[in-house]
Scaffold this motif. Structure first.
Motif, PDB file in Angstrom:
ATOM      1  N   ASN A  96      -1.859  -4.596  15.049  1.00 20.31           N
ATOM      2  CA  ASN A  96      -0.642  -4.831  14.256  1.00 20.31           C
ATOM      3  C   ASN A  96       0.618  -4.503  15.062  1.00 20.31           C
ATOM      4  OD1 ASN A  96       0.420  -5.826  11.877  1.00 20.31           O
ATOM      5  ND2 ASN A  96       0.537  -3.833  10.884  1.00 20.31           N
TER       6      ASN A  96
ATOM      7  N   ASP B 287      -7.600 -11.849   7.749  1.00 15.22           N
ATOM      8  CA  ASP B 287      -7.007 -11.157   8.895  1.00 15.22           C
ATOM      9  C   ASP B 287      -7.109 -12.014  10.148  1.00 15.22           C
ATOM     10  OD1 ASP B 287      -6.645  -9.102   7.141  1.00 15.22           O
ATOM     11  OD2 ASP B 287      -8.367  -7.925   7.854  1.00 15.22           O
TER      12      ASP B 287
ATOM     13  N   LYS C 265      -1.292  -9.850   5.084  1.00  9.70           N
ATOM     14  CA  LYS C 265      -0.454  -9.255   4.048  1.00  9.70           C
ATOM     15  C   LYS C 265      -0.513 -10.142   2.807  1.00  9.70           C
ATOM     16  CE  LYS C 265       2.748  -7.623   7.616  1.00  9.70           C
ATOM     17  NZ  LYS C 265       2.138  -8.407   8.717  1.00  9.70           N
ATOM     18  N   GLU C 266      -0.497  -9.520   1.649  1.00 10.37           N
ATOM     19  CA  GLU C 266      -0.515 -10.261   0.377  1.00 10.37           C
ATOM     20  C   GLU C 266       0.907 -10.682   0.016  1.00 10.37           C
ATOM     21  OE1 GLU C 266      -1.575  -9.544  -4.326  1.00 10.37           O
ATOM     22  OE2 GLU C 266      -2.594  -8.332  -2.809  1.00 10.37           O
ATOM     23  N   VAL C 267       1.059 -11.976  -0.271  1.00  7.85           N
ATOM     24  CA  VAL C 267       2.376 -12.530  -0.605  1.00  7.85           C
ATOM     25  C   VAL C 267       2.251 -13.339  -1.892  1.00  7.85           C
ATOM     26  CG1 VAL C 267       4.242 -14.078   0.126  1.00  7.85           C
ATOM     27  CG2 VAL C 267       3.085 -12.631   1.811  1.00  7.85           C
TER      28      VAL C 267
ATOM     29  N   THR D 124      -0.878 -16.674  -5.198  1.00  9.27           N
ATOM     30  CA  THR D 124      -1.018 -15.571  -4.238  1.00  9.27           C
ATOM     31  C   THR D 124      -1.575 -16.091  -2.920  1.00  9.27           C
ATOM     32  OG1 THR D 124      -1.393 -14.003  -6.038  1.00  9.27           O
ATOM     33  CG2 THR D 124      -2.089 -13.329  -3.833  1.00  9.27           C
TER      34      THR D 124
ATOM     35  N   TYR E  11      -2.496 -14.862   1.389  1.00  7.62           N
ATOM     36  CA  TYR E  11      -2.708 -13.799   2.373  1.00  7.62           C
ATOM     37  C   TYR E  11      -2.346 -14.386   3.728  1.00  7.62           C
ATOM     38  CZ  TYR E  11      -5.145 -11.344  -1.336  1.00  7.62           C
ATOM     39  OH  TYR E  11      -5.442 -10.719  -2.522  1.00  7.62           O
TER      40      TYR E  11
ATOM     41  N   THR F 143      -0.870 -13.718   7.975  1.00 12.79           N
ATOM     42  CA  THR F 143      -0.583 -12.881   9.141  1.00 12.79           C
ATOM     43  C   THR F 143       0.708 -13.316   9.820  1.00 12.79           C
ATOM     44  OG1 THR F 143      -1.945 -14.330  10.525  1.00 12.79           O
ATOM     45  CG2 THR F 143      -3.018 -12.402   9.539  1.00 12.79           C
TER      46      THR F 143
ATOM     47  N   ASN G 104       3.765  -6.530   3.169  1.00  6.74           N
ATOM     48  CA  ASN G 104       2.698  -6.593   2.183  1.00  6.74           C
ATOM     49  C   ASN G 104       3.289  -6.468   0.772  1.00  6.74           C
ATOM     50  OD1 ASN G 104      -0.099  -6.807   1.573  1.00  6.74           O
ATOM     51  ND2 ASN G 104      -0.114  -4.646   1.027  1.00  6.74           N
ATOM     52  N   GLY G 105       2.814  -7.343  -0.130  1.00  3.67           N
ATOM     53  CA  GLY G 105       3.287  -7.324  -1.506  1.00  3.67           C
ATOM     54  C   GLY G 105       4.605  -8.056  -1.714  1.00  3.67           C
TER      55      GLY G 105
END
Length: 408
Positions: free
Chosen positions: A48, A76, A98-100, A110, A112, A114, A145-146
């Protein structure tokens, strides 16, 4: 006093064996450690964005990730395949997804990712964004994230405001919101289609009709009537105004409706008399002129000359009959002959432009008579014959007759 040194004592027996044994063990342990260290692979992991160097005996990338207690999810990013063999100097990049949450025109989904920025995320997910759309947060914002990403799709809308047309892109939700954003105000009488509560959609046309009502007052001048009163004390042909006529004035109040500047309706709401009119009263003399000689049925000639010599002209005319007691008749002719007082008089009504008043005429089937009257219906080659007998008038109908015209 002299001190005497003693020679070192030699280790013998079981102690010597134990020491040898321990030395051998230490030697092999050291060799094993050296060999273990020597056989470990050195791997660089970019975790990361942070680089970490590890030494490992793991055979595969998957074993290494488990050894490091890194759980790799399907979303990932891992630069090496999990089944790849570990090699000395290997570099591995790992980026956890990351969850978006993405909301497009109110619909949530939703993801996910990178990706590092909003722009790269949208490109990665093939989410097209036009230059007119509104994206929150900005395209260059870093993904965390989020994160919540909101996209309001712009719609192409045409506004026809009172005949003036504008096409624009908007992300407003309802028609009212768009009008407010454009500072377009609707008045009480204005019409709009579709309604302000209608949702905005691509290709929508909003028609605004500007409606205005005004009151207009129009003055109308009313002509006065002329009332004729016959006067037997005045000579025939004389006139005198007894009462002058005055025009009346009436106000017409109209409510006029305009749509987009054009009149579409005119309604009369009230009338107001501003000035009363007054009839004109005119006295007309009916006193007989000495030049008009009454002929009676007893003296009427049937020969066609009426004792006047040669006729001035001969005509073929359409004849009708009337009496002194017809509706609206006074019994007195235009030249002042009182027909009720002279029931035997031979009088005909003529058009003075065809037969001059006062002329002696001979009418086929009627005899000699005086052209002493006129009538509104007697125009051109028409002649109206006086009879005192009403039944004869009613049965006369009309006839085509010859007429001879003599002088006075």
């Amino acid at each position: 006093m002299e001190t005497k040194s003693h020679p070192p004592q030699r280790v013998t027996g079981p102690f010597k064996f134990l020491l040898f044994f321990l030395t051998v063990i230490v030697f092999f342990v050291s060799i094993s450690i050296l060999l273990y260290e020597a056989t470990m692979a050195e791997v660089t992991i970019d975790y990361n964005g942070k680089e970490v160097q590890v030494r490992t005996h793991a055979d595969t990338v998957e074993e290494l990730m488990n050894e490091l207690e890194i759980e790799v999810d399907d979303h990932d990013y891992l630069s090496r395949d999990m089944s790849a063999s570990i090699r000395q100097g290997m570099e591995i990049t790992y980026v956890p997804a990351k969850e978006v949450m993405v909301t497009i025109n109110g619909e949530e989904k939703t993801y996910y990712t990178t990706a590092d920025t909003v722009k790269s995320f949208l490109n990665q997910e093939n989410i097209d964004v036009s230059e007119h759309d509104v994206v929150i947060p900005f395209m260059e914002t870093s993904i965390v994230n989020g994160m919540d990403i909101s996209i309001n799709r712009a719609a192409k809308v045409t506004i026809n405001d009172g005949g003036e047309t504008e096409t624009l892109w908007t992300t407003e939700k309802y028609v009212k919101d768009l009008l407010d954003s454009k500072n377009i105000t609707l008045q009480a009488l204005d019409e709009i289609d579709p309604s302000p509560k209608h949702p905005i959609e691509d290709g929508l046309t909003i028609n605004i009709t500007r409606v205005k009502k005004e009151t207009e007052v129009v003055e109308e001048r009313l002509d006065y009537k002329t009332i004729t009163r016959y006067d037997s004390n005045m000579s025939q042909g004389q006139t005198r105004v007894i009462q002058p006529g005055e025009y009346g004035v009436v106000e017409h109040h109209y409510e006029i409706t305009y749509k987009n500047g054009e009149e579409v309706e005119r309604e009369l709401v009230k009338q107001v008399t501003k000035q009363e009119g007054q009839d004109e009263i005119v006295a007309v003399g009916t006193k007989s002129s000495s030049s008009i000689q009454l002929l009676s049925s007893k003296k009427s000639s049937g020969g066609g000359s009426c004792g006047k010599g040669e006729p001035i002209k001969e005509l073929t005319m359409r004849a009708t009959a009337y009496s002194a007691y017809c509706n609206g008749c006074s019994g007195v002719t235009y030249t002042g002959i009182n027909l009720r007082a002279n029931p035997d008089a031979k009088v005909v009504a003529v058009d003075p432009s065809v037969i001059p008043l006062g002329s002696t005429v001979w009418v086929e089937g009627y005899g000699c008579a005086v052209a002493g009257d006129t009538g509104s219906a007697i125009q051109g080659n028409k002649i109206d014959l006086f009879y005192s007998n009403q039944s004869k008038v009613e049965s006369f109908g009309f006839r085509i007759v010859r007429v001879k015209v003599y002088g006075n």
